[in-house]
Design a protein around this motif. Structure first.
Motif, short mmCIF file in Angstrom:
data_model
loop_
_atom_site.label_atom_id
_atom_site.label_comp_id
_atom_site.label_asym_id
_atom_site.label_seq_id
_atom_site.Cartn_x
_atom_site.Cartn_y
_atom_site.Cartn_z
N ALA A 219 38.43 29.38 35.53
CA ALA A 219 38.95 28.68 36.64
C ALA A 219 40.47 28.31 36.41
O ALA A 219 41.06 28.20 37.17
N ARG A 220 40.77 28.05 35.16
CA ARG A 220 41.96 27.73 34.79
C ARG A 220 43.07 28.92 34.72
O ARG A 220 44.28 28.56 35.22
N HIS A 221 42.58 29.86 34.62
CA HIS A 221 43.50 31.17 35.00
C HIS A 221 43.15 32.16 35.67
O HIS A 221 42.10 33.32 35.18
N SER A 222 43.18 32.00 37.13
CA SER A 222 42.66 33.13 37.93
C SER A 222 43.20 34.36 37.80
O SER A 222 44.32 34.70 37.97
N THR A 223 42.21 35.43 37.35
CA THR A 223 42.68 36.95 37.39
C THR A 223 41.91 37.52 38.34
O THR A 223 40.84 37.49 38.82
N PRO A 224 42.81 38.42 39.12
CA PRO A 224 42.10 39.32 39.97
C PRO A 224 41.00 40.14 39.66
O PRO A 224 41.23 40.77 38.49
N LEU A 225 39.97 40.50 40.24
CA LEU A 225 39.09 41.26 40.06
C LEU A 225 39.30 42.69 40.57
O LEU A 225 39.11 43.23 41.42
N ALA A 226 39.97 43.34 39.27
CA ALA A 226 40.26 44.76 39.99
C ALA A 226 40.24 45.49 38.54
O ALA A 226 40.48 44.85 37.38
#
Length: 70
Positions: free
Chosen positions: A25-32
């Motif tokens: 939740a602290r570092h939102s990374t795209p799911l790709a």
């Protein structure tokens, strides 16, 4: 305890590949993900909470439906 997204690729050379990606939740990374053929697979559907279907650009409708039904 860490939480994860379970990603399933629909279409392309890695059709059906399941892998886990940490959900932070602290570092939102795209799911790709970039597949072996260099194509970018992006989220297309969410299944059962933390399961995500990533769609390859050349996936067929049948491949996508197969992953959704599994």
């Amino acid at each position: 305890m860490d939480s994860f997204y379970e990603c399933i690729i629909a279409g392309g050379p890695q059709h059906g590949l399941v892998f886990r990606r940490p959900a932070d939740a602290r570092h939102s990374t795209p799911l790709a993900v970039v597949t072996d053929d260099g194509q970018l697979c992006t989220p297309a559907a969410r299944k059962f909470g933390s399961r995500v279907v990533l769609l390859h650009p050349q996936a067929t409708g049948e491949q996508f439906r197969t992953i959704l039904a599994a």
